[in-house]
Design an enzyme around this catalytic site. Structure first.
Site, PDB file in Angstrom:
ATOM      1  N   TYR A 120     -61.921 -64.328 -73.802  1.00  0.00           N
ATOM      2  CA  TYR A 120     -60.913 -64.985 -73.435  1.00  0.00           C
ATOM      3  C   TYR A 120     -60.438 -63.383 -72.516  1.00  0.00           C
ATOM      4  CZ  TYR A 120     -56.015 -66.054 -71.954  1.00  0.00           C
ATOM      5  OH  TYR A 120     -54.908 -65.519 -70.608  1.00  0.00           O
ATOM      6  N   HIS A 134     -55.723 -63.669 -77.636  1.00  0.00           N
ATOM      7  CA  HIS A 134     -56.087 -64.844 -77.785  1.00  0.00           C
ATOM      8  C   HIS A 134     -56.451 -65.577 -79.108  1.00  0.00           C
ATOM      9  CE1 HIS A 134     -56.286 -68.717 -75.438  1.00  0.00           C
ATOM     10  NE2 HIS A 134     -55.230 -67.860 -74.714  1.00  0.00           N
TER      11      HIS A 134
HETATM   12  C1  GCO Z   1     -51.850 -65.852 -71.577  1.00  0.00           C
HETATM   13  C2  GCO Z   1     -52.170 -67.167 -72.206  1.00  0.00           C
HETATM   14  C3  GCO Z   1     -52.290 -67.981 -71.441  1.00  0.00           C
HETATM   15  C4  GCO Z   1     -53.028 -69.221 -71.887  1.00  0.00           C
HETATM   16  C5  GCO Z   1     -52.583 -70.818 -71.430  1.00  0.00           C
HETATM   17  C6  GCO Z   1     -52.925 -71.503 -72.245  1.00  0.00           C
HETATM   18  O1  GCO Z   1     -51.534 -65.531 -70.148  1.00  0.00           O
HETATM   19  O2  GCO Z   1     -51.011 -64.777 -71.509  1.00  0.00           O
HETATM   20  O3  GCO Z   1     -52.461 -66.247 -73.157  1.00  0.00           O
HETATM   21  O4  GCO Z   1     -53.051 -67.891 -69.959  1.00  0.00           O
HETATM   22  O5  GCO Z   1     -54.302 -68.592 -72.202  1.00  0.00           O
HETATM   23  O6  GCO Z   1     -51.484 -70.417 -70.659  1.00  0.00           O
HETATM   24  O7  GCO Z   1     -52.559 -72.972 -71.000  1.00  0.00           O
HETATM   25 MG    MG Z   2     -51.384 -64.901 -74.105  1.00  0.00          MG
END
Ligand code: GCO
Ligand code: MG
Length: 431
Positions: free
Chosen positions: A187, A237
Site C-alpha cells: 500500500y 493499511h
Molecule cells: C490514508 C488512506 C487512504 C485510503 C482511502 C480509501 O490516506 O491513510 O488509508 O488513502 O486508502 O481513503 O479510499
Molecule cells: Mg490510512
C-alpha cells in the site's frame, strides 16, 4: 411478475418542524438538498448543497465514498433530502439524530457519508448566517494552523530519504513514509516496484511475511539517514493479523515513528489494547470507523494514541466533535484522515475542528491537482507544513458547478479496488 418497489412519501411527522420552531418564528427554511458528482482529482467527489429560501444562502458538505458513490447518493436523494425540505436548518443536533434514527438500522459507511455530507453543509450554513468562520462556532481557535503530513514512498531507504528531505524543504515537519516490498503489492508505494496493470490482473500478491521483514528495516535506515529533526509516520493499511502486528511493532521500534497507522483491520480492533500495552510505538486508528461506538471502545483504555477520524464517514462534524472532546479528556490526539478522496469541502470542515481542539495532533494533507481549486475555490493547501483556515464565513470552500461539469467522473466508476489483492496462498487479503 415482479412488483415495482416504490418509495412511500415521507411520513408527515418527519416533515413537521420541531415543536419549538414555530414559536421561534424563524424565517429561514431549507428549500432543496442537491448532490453533485465531479472528479477534478480523478476520484469521485460527491458534493452536497443545502439550499435555503434566503437568496445566496447555502451550505456545502462532502459525502465522498469512492467505493460506494451511487449508494450514498441514493441515500441522500431518495431518503434524506425529502426529510429536510421545509425544515429550519439551525438545529443541527436535532436534525442529525432525526435523520440517523429515521432508518432504524444505523451505522455503516453509506449512511455515515450521506449524513456527513448534510451535517457539514448545515454547519457551513450556520456559520455563514452568523458571518463567522466555522472554527469560531467550536469555541474559537486554539492554534494558528494544523500541522500537516504529506506522503512519500520509494523502493529503498535512499530514494525515500531524498523525498523526506524534499518534503522538509517544503516545510513539512511530518512525513508519511511507505516502502515498497520487492514483488509484493504494498500500500502507498505508487507502483514503485510493481506494475499497476499486473496488480489489477491479480498477478501480484500481498506478502505479509516479506513486509514484516523488510519495511521495519527500511524505516530504521531512513531514520538514520534523515536524523531526528522530522517526524516519520507509516500506514500499514490494515494488512496484518495480530501476531504479525506484534512482530512488526517489535522490529520497527528503532525507527522512532510518530505513529503506525491501521496495523489491524477494524474486525481485529479488540487486539489494540494488548499491542498498546506491549509496545512503545504510538498507534493511530479510525479512518474506517463509521460509528462513534467504534472509537469509544478504544478510548476507554485508552488503547490508542491517535484517533484518525474521517469526518464524512463518521457522519459529519456533529459526531466528530464529540469524539474530539472525548480524546481531549482521555489524552488521545486527533490525526484526521485527509487523502484526496476526501474533497476540499470536508478537508476545510476537518480543519475547523483541528484548529479549535486541544486534542489535535496532526492532519493528513492531500496534494490536490491544480484543477481541484477551480472546482472548489478556497481549497486549503499547506504552507510551510501548516494548514491555515480561511477567515471567510463558513468553512471557506465554495463549489463551482460549471467547473465541476468540466471534470466528470470517469465511467465506469471503479468500486472494487480493495478486493483485488490476494495473499501468497491465494486467499483474499483484507484491507
Ligand atoms: C490514508 C488512506 C487512504 C485510503 C482511502 C480509501 O490516506 O491513510 O488509508 O488513502 O486508502 O481513503 O479510499
Ligand atoms: Mg490510512
Amino acid at each position: 411478475m415482479a412488483q415495482p418497489v416504490t418509495r412511500t412519501p415521507v411520513h408527515a411527522p418527519l416533515l413537521a418542524p420541531a415543536p419549538w420552531v414555530e414559536e421561534r418564528g424563524a424565517k429561514i427554511r431549507i428549500t432543496a438538498v442537491r448532490t453533485f458528482l465531479t472528479a477534478p482529482h480523478g476520484c469521485p467527489h460527491l458534493v452536497v448543497r443545502v439550499e435555503t429560501n434566503e437568496p445566496g444562502l447555502y451550505g456545502l458538505g462532502c459525502a465522498s465514498d469512492p467505493q460506494r458513490t451511487l449508494a450514498v447518493r441514493s441515500v441522500l436523494d431518495d431518503y434524506l433530502s425529502p426529510m429536510l425540505t421545509g425544515r429550519d436548518p439551525d438545529d443541527i443536533e436535532d436534525i442529525h439524530r432525526l435523520l440517523l434514527n429515521s432508518a432504524y438500522w444505523r451505522g455503516g459507511s453509506i449512511t455515515g457519508n450521506a449524513l456527513g455530507g448534510i451535517d457539514v453543509a448545515l454547519w457551513d450554513l450556520k456559520a455563514k448566517r452568523l458571518g463567522a468562520p466555522l472554527y469560531s462556532l467550536f469555541g474559537g481557535r486554539v492554534r494558528t494552523g494544523a500541522e500537516a503530513y504529506t506522503h512519500v514512498d520509494g523502493a529503498d531507504e535512499r530514494e525515500i530519504a531524498d523525498q523526506v528531505a524534499a518534503a522538509r524543504e517544503l516545510g513539512f515537519r511530518h512525513v508519511r513514509v511507505q516502502a515498497a516490498v520487492p514483488g509484493a503489492d504494498t500500500y502507498g508505494t505508487g507502483g514503485a516496484t510493481v506494475d499497476p496493470d499486473a496488480v489489477r490482473a491479480r498477478r501480484v500478491p500481498w506478502d505479509s511475511a516479506a513486509y514484516v521483514r523488510t519495511v521495519p528495516r527500511i524505516l530504521t535506515r531512513v531514520r538514520e539517514l534523515v536524523g531526528d529533526d522530522v517526524e516519520l509516520l507509516h500506514d500499514v493499511h490494515e494488512r496484518l493479523d495480530p501476531r504479525q502486528a506484534r512482530d512488526f511493532l517489535r522490529r520497527v521500534e528503532d525507527a522512532g515513528l510518530y505513529f503506525v497507522e491501521d496495523l489491524l483491520a477494524p474486525e481485529d480492533a479488540g487486539h489494540f489494547a494488548r499491542l498498546h500495552a506491549v509496545s512503545p510505538v504510538p498507534l493511530a486508528v479510525g479512518e474506517l470507523f463509521s460509528d462513534t461506538a467504534q472509537f469509544t471502545a478504544l478510548l476507554d483504555g485508552p488503547d490508542i494514541d491517535f484517533a484518525r477520524i474521517r469526518v464524512p464517514t463518521l457522519g459529519g462534524l456533529t459526531p466528530a466533535r464529540k469524539i474530539a472532546a472525548l480524546c481531549e479528556l482521555r489524552g488521545v490526539r486527533l490525526a484526521p484522515h485527509g487523502p484526496a478522496d476526501v474533497s476540499p469541502v470536508a478537508q476545510a470542515a476537518t480543519l475547523a475542528l483541528d484548529v479549535s481542539s486541544h486534542a489535535f495532533g496532526v492532519q493528513e494533507a492531500a496534494t490536490f491537482r491544480p484543477t481541484v481549486a477551480e472546482v472548489f475555490p478556497g481549497t486549503v493547501v499547506p504552507r510551510g507544513g501548516l494548514l491555515v483556515p480561511s477567515e471567510v464565513p463558513g468553512h471557506g470552500v465554495d463549489f463551482d458547478e460549471s467547473a465541476a461539469r468540466r471534470h466528470p467522473v470517469p465511467e465506469p466508476l471503479e468500486h472494487d479496488r480493495w478486493a483485488l489483492l490476494r495473499n501468497t496462498d491465494g486467499s483474499v487479503q483484507r484491507p
